[in-house]
Design a protein around this motif. Sequence first.
Motif, PDB file in Angstrom:
ATOM      1  N   SER A  34      -6.051 -37.993  67.160  1.00  0.00           N
ATOM      2  CA  SER A  34      -5.287 -36.955  67.854  1.00  0.00           C
ATOM      3  C   SER A  34      -4.217 -37.644  68.698  1.00  0.00           C
ATOM      4  O   SER A  34      -4.360 -38.818  69.072  1.00  0.00           O
ATOM      5  CB  SER A  34      -6.200 -36.096  68.745  1.00  0.00           C
ATOM      6  OG  SER A  34      -6.838 -36.903  69.723  1.00  0.00           O
ATOM      7  N   ILE A  35      -3.143 -36.922  68.978  1.00  0.00           N
ATOM      8  CA  ILE A  35      -2.044 -37.496  69.756  1.00  0.00           C
ATOM      9  C   ILE A  35      -2.431 -37.513  71.234  1.00  0.00           C
ATOM     10  O   ILE A  35      -2.775 -36.468  71.800  1.00  0.00           O
ATOM     11  CB  ILE A  35      -0.756 -36.680  69.556  1.00  0.00           C
ATOM     12  CG1 ILE A  35      -0.403 -36.608  68.074  1.00  0.00           C
ATOM     13  CG2 ILE A  35       0.392 -37.298  70.349  1.00  0.00           C
ATOM     14  CD1 ILE A  35      -0.149 -37.942  67.426  1.00  0.00           C
TER      15      ILE A  35
ATOM     16  N   PRO B 180       2.757 -42.561  68.959  1.00  0.00           N
ATOM     17  CA  PRO B 180       3.362 -41.389  69.618  1.00  0.00           C
ATOM     18  C   PRO B 180       2.462 -40.883  70.733  1.00  0.00           C
ATOM     19  O   PRO B 180       1.258 -41.152  70.758  1.00  0.00           O
ATOM     20  CB  PRO B 180       3.457 -40.368  68.486  1.00  0.00           C
ATOM     21  CG  PRO B 180       2.303 -40.717  67.586  1.00  0.00           C
ATOM     22  CD  PRO B 180       2.184 -42.229  67.647  1.00  0.00           C
ATOM     23  N   CYS B 181       3.051 -40.156  71.662  1.00  0.00           N
ATOM     24  CA  CYS B 181       2.269 -39.531  72.735  1.00  0.00           C
ATOM     25  C   CYS B 181       3.030 -38.322  73.253  1.00  0.00           C
ATOM     26  O   CYS B 181       4.229 -38.168  73.009  1.00  0.00           O
ATOM     27  CB  CYS B 181       1.983 -40.518  73.868  1.00  0.00           C
ATOM     28  SG  CYS B 181       3.437 -41.092  74.760  1.00  0.00           S
TER      29      CYS B 181
ATOM     30  N   SER C  37      14.601 -32.258  57.830  1.00  0.00           N
ATOM     31  CA  SER C  37      13.937 -32.857  56.680  1.00  0.00           C
ATOM     32  C   SER C  37      13.327 -34.202  57.046  1.00  0.00           C
ATOM     33  O   SER C  37      13.623 -34.787  58.095  1.00  0.00           O
ATOM     34  CB  SER C  37      14.933 -33.033  55.531  1.00  0.00           C
ATOM     35  OG  SER C  37      15.918 -34.001  55.872  1.00  0.00           O
ATOM     36  N   MET C  38      12.470 -34.704  56.174  1.00  0.00           N
ATOM     37  CA  MET C  38      11.862 -36.018  56.376  1.00  0.00           C
ATOM     38  C   MET C  38      12.960 -37.080  56.484  1.00  0.00           C
ATOM     39  O   MET C  38      13.870 -37.134  55.674  1.00  0.00           O
ATOM     40  CB  MET C  38      10.936 -36.334  55.202  1.00  0.00           C
ATOM     41  CG  MET C  38      10.323 -37.718  55.249  1.00  0.00           C
ATOM     42  SD  MET C  38       9.160 -37.935  56.610  1.00  0.00           S
ATOM     43  CE  MET C  38       7.764 -36.988  55.994  1.00  0.00           C
ATOM     44  N   HIS C  39      12.883 -37.913  57.519  1.00  0.00           N
ATOM     45  CA  HIS C  39      13.885 -38.947  57.731  1.00  0.00           C
ATOM     46  C   HIS C  39      13.294 -40.036  58.607  1.00  0.00           C
ATOM     47  O   HIS C  39      12.172 -39.923  59.110  1.00  0.00           O
ATOM     48  CB  HIS C  39      15.136 -38.366  58.404  1.00  0.00           C
ATOM     49  CG  HIS C  39      14.878 -37.820  59.781  1.00  0.00           C
ATOM     50  ND1 HIS C  39      14.331 -36.573  59.998  1.00  0.00           N
ATOM     51  CD2 HIS C  39      15.064 -38.349  61.012  1.00  0.00           C
ATOM     52  CE1 HIS C  39      14.199 -36.354  61.293  1.00  0.00           C
ATOM     53  NE2 HIS C  39      14.637 -37.427  61.943  1.00  0.00           N
ATOM     54  N   LYS C  40      14.031 -41.104  58.788  1.00  0.00           N
ATOM     55  CA  LYS C  40      13.613 -42.186  59.680  1.00  0.00           C
ATOM     56  C   LYS C  40      14.697 -42.411  60.721  1.00  0.00           C
ATOM     57  O   LYS C  40      15.895 -42.320  60.438  1.00  0.00           O
ATOM     58  CB  LYS C  40      13.361 -43.473  58.888  1.00  0.00           C
ATOM     59  CG  LYS C  40      14.562 -44.000  58.116  1.00  0.00           C
ATOM     60  CD  LYS C  40      14.213 -45.258  57.342  1.00  0.00           C
ATOM     61  CE  LYS C  40      15.421 -45.791  56.568  1.00  0.00           C
ATOM     62  NZ  LYS C  40      15.087 -46.999  55.779  1.00  0.00           N
TER      63      LYS C  40
ATOM     64  N   GLU D 250       8.723 -24.396  71.312  1.00  0.00           N
ATOM     65  CA  GLU D 250       7.928 -25.519  70.835  1.00  0.00           C
ATOM     66  C   GLU D 250       8.647 -26.209  69.678  1.00  0.00           C
ATOM     67  O   GLU D 250       9.530 -25.634  69.033  1.00  0.00           O
ATOM     68  CB  GLU D 250       6.548 -25.073  70.377  1.00  0.00           C
ATOM     69  CG  GLU D 250       6.556 -24.106  69.218  1.00  0.00           C
ATOM     70  CD  GLU D 250       5.162 -23.644  68.817  1.00  0.00           C
ATOM     71  OE1 GLU D 250       4.956 -23.345  67.633  1.00  0.00           O
ATOM     72  OE2 GLU D 250       4.284 -23.580  69.703  1.00  0.00           O
ATOM     73  N   LYS D 251       8.288 -27.448  69.424  1.00  0.00           N
ATOM     74  CA  LYS D 251       8.829 -28.229  68.317  1.00  0.00           C
ATOM     75  C   LYS D 251       7.675 -28.921  67.628  1.00  0.00           C
ATOM     76  O   LYS D 251       6.862 -29.588  68.275  1.00  0.00           O
ATOM     77  CB  LYS D 251       9.820 -29.271  68.852  1.00  0.00           C
ATOM     78  CG  LYS D 251      10.419 -30.193  67.793  1.00  0.00           C
ATOM     79  CD  LYS D 251      11.484 -29.506  66.969  1.00  0.00           C
ATOM     80  CE  LYS D 251      12.218 -30.504  66.066  1.00  0.00           C
ATOM     81  NZ  LYS D 251      13.260 -29.859  65.242  1.00  0.00           N
ATOM     82  N   LEU D 252       7.576 -28.749  66.318  1.00  0.00           N
ATOM     83  CA  LEU D 252       6.492 -29.340  65.536  1.00  0.00           C
ATOM     84  C   LEU D 252       7.005 -30.575  64.809  1.00  0.00           C
ATOM     85  O   LEU D 252       7.977 -30.514  64.062  1.00  0.00           O
ATOM     86  CB  LEU D 252       5.952 -28.320  64.527  1.00  0.00           C
ATOM     87  CG  LEU D 252       4.862 -28.816  63.580  1.00  0.00           C
ATOM     88  CD1 LEU D 252       3.606 -29.198  64.357  1.00  0.00           C
ATOM     89  CD2 LEU D 252       4.535 -27.755  62.534  1.00  0.00           C
ATOM     90  N   PHE D 253       6.349 -31.716  65.026  1.00  0.00           N
ATOM     91  CA  PHE D 253       6.707 -32.965  64.372  1.00  0.00           C
ATOM     92  C   PHE D 253       5.621 -33.349  63.365  1.00  0.00           C
ATOM     93  O   PHE D 253       4.430 -33.207  63.648  1.00  0.00           O
ATOM     94  CB  PHE D 253       6.829 -34.110  65.387  1.00  0.00           C
ATOM     95  CG  PHE D 253       8.005 -33.998  66.317  1.00  0.00           C
ATOM     96  CD1 PHE D 253       9.200 -34.625  66.014  1.00  0.00           C
ATOM     97  CD2 PHE D 253       7.914 -33.268  67.493  1.00  0.00           C
ATOM     98  CE1 PHE D 253      10.279 -34.530  66.865  1.00  0.00           C
ATOM     99  CE2 PHE D 253       8.989 -33.171  68.354  1.00  0.00           C
ATOM    100  CZ  PHE D 253      10.181 -33.797  68.036  1.00  0.00           C
ATOM    101  N   THR D 254       6.023 -33.847  62.219  1.00  0.00           N
ATOM    102  CA  THR D 254       5.110 -34.459  61.264  1.00  0.00           C
ATOM    103  C   THR D 254       5.483 -35.926  61.157  1.00  0.00           C
ATOM    104  O   THR D 254       6.588 -36.261  60.708  1.00  0.00           O
ATOM    105  CB  THR D 254       5.208 -33.786  59.884  1.00  0.00           C
ATOM    106  OG1 THR D 254       4.890 -32.394  60.010  1.00  0.00           O
ATOM    107  CG2 THR D 254       4.246 -34.429  58.901  1.00  0.00           C
ATOM    108  N   LEU D 255       4.587 -36.820  61.589  1.00  0.00           N
ATOM    109  CA  LEU D 255       4.865 -38.251  61.627  1.00  0.00           C
ATOM    110  C   LEU D 255       4.061 -38.978  60.563  1.00  0.00           C
ATOM    111  O   LEU D 255       2.883 -38.679  60.347  1.00  0.00           O
ATOM    112  CB  LEU D 255       4.520 -38.823  63.011  1.00  0.00           C
ATOM    113  CG  LEU D 255       5.198 -38.162  64.209  1.00  0.00           C
ATOM    114  CD1 LEU D 255       4.708 -38.777  65.511  1.00  0.00           C
ATOM    115  CD2 LEU D 255       6.710 -38.283  64.106  1.00  0.00           C
ATOM    116  N   CYS D 256       4.693 -39.930  59.914  1.00  0.00           N
ATOM    117  CA  CYS D 256       4.028 -40.750  58.897  1.00  0.00           C
ATOM    118  C   CYS D 256       3.977 -42.201  59.361  1.00  0.00           C
ATOM    119  O   CYS D 256       4.968 -42.712  59.900  1.00  0.00           O
ATOM    120  CB  CYS D 256       4.770 -40.677  57.563  1.00  0.00           C
ATOM    121  SG  CYS D 256       4.788 -39.044  56.806  1.00  0.00           S
ATOM    122  N   PRO D 257       2.855 -42.891  59.160  1.00  0.00           N
ATOM    123  CA  PRO D 257       2.764 -44.305  59.535  1.00  0.00           C
ATOM    124  C   PRO D 257       3.611 -45.173  58.607  1.00  0.00           C
ATOM    125  O   PRO D 257       3.945 -44.756  57.487  1.00  0.00           O
ATOM    126  CB  PRO D 257       1.272 -44.620  59.396  1.00  0.00           C
ATOM    127  CG  PRO D 257       0.789 -43.639  58.379  1.00  0.00           C
ATOM    128  CD  PRO D 257       1.592 -42.388  58.583  1.00  0.00           C
TER     129      PRO D 257
END
Length: 334
Positions: free
Chosen positions: A23-24, A46-47, A252-255, A268-275
Motif C-alpha cells: 500500500s502507498i 511513492p508516498c 496516457s501511460m508515460h514516463k 481527486e487524481k488517480l495514478f497508476t504507477l509501474c515499477p
Amino acid sequence: MEASAEALAILSDDVRGLWCPQSIPMLNEPPSSLEFFRNFVAKSMPCIIRNAIRSEDGSTPLLLSLDDLVNICTNSSDNRNHSESKDMLLTVDVTPDGNGDCIRTVRERGKQGTRTRMFVKPEERQMTMTQFREELRRGHGEWTQEGQKPDNHGESLQDEDGLEIHDLYIDDDNDAQSNSSPSDDAVPTDPTKKMASVLYYSRQNDCLRTELQPLFDEGIFPQSIAFAQEAFDTGPPDAINLWIGDERSVSSMHKDHYENLFHVLHGEKLFTLCPPADIPFLHEGDFESGTFSSKSHNNNDSHEPQPCEWSVVSDHDNNASNQSNNDETTVKWI
C-alpha cells in the motif's frame, strides 16, 4: 546478452513481491528532508503527504475550487491596478473523448481505410478562464446526462484500447502554405461522427509562472517546497504547473524525467504507477505524430456550442508547411 521473456517475467514478479509496497505510505505531516530522502527518494518509493501545502494563514490545507480560481484571476492585483477587470487567457487542450497525448489507431483516408497506430496530441484552443469554466461544466453535464458515455451519436469504430478510430488527414500538396484545419471534403461529414469536446487545462511549460503569472503573483502558491527541494538537491522547481479538468480527462501511460510532487487543490487524481522492472512489458516504440482537429457546424440561431466533427492532422504535413524539422514528427511513447 539479452534476457529471455521468462527471465524478465521472473524479475518483474520478484520486484513486485520484494520491492513494491503493498500500500502507498501516507504521512499526515510533511517529513524532514532527511526522512523524505531516506524513506522515499532514495528508494524511488511513492508516498502521499497530507498538509504539505497550507492556506495563507496556515490553518488548513490549501484547497481551491475552479470558482475560487476564476474569482482570484478576475480580482488579481494585476486587475486591481486597472479600471477594467481582465479575464485571464488560457491555452486549453481539447479532445473528443478526454484521451490526449496517447497512442491510438487512425484510418488513412484515400488508402482503402488503411489503419495505423499514431501518437495523437490534443487540439489547442484559446479561451478565457471564465469561458473554460463554463465549457468544462457544460460538457460534464451533458456527459452525466448521457450516462457517462462518449457522445458519439451512434455506432463508431474502436481500436484495441476502446478509443474511437478517427480519420487521418494527409495533405498531398507539398507546396501547402497553411496548417489550418482540414477542408470540408477532408473532414468526416457523417452526422453520426459528431462528438462533444472534452476540455483539459494541462500545460506542462511552467504555466503557473508564465501563462498564469498574475495568479501565481497573488502569493497563494509556494515558490518551492523546502523539504523536497533539499532532498532532491536540484534547486528551485524547473516548472510549476496548474492542471484543471474532470474525470473524463485521462493521461496516457508515460514516463517522467523529473522528480514530481502533485498537490490536489480540489477533487481527486488517480495514478497508476509501474515499477522499473515492467519496462520491457510496456512496449515503448517510435510513432508518427498527429494532432486532433475539430470542425463545428454552428447554428446561427443558437448561442449554444455545437458538437464537433473530429479528424487527425499529420504533424508531418504541418511541419512541411512550416518548413520545420521533420524529426519532430516521430515520438517515442508507450
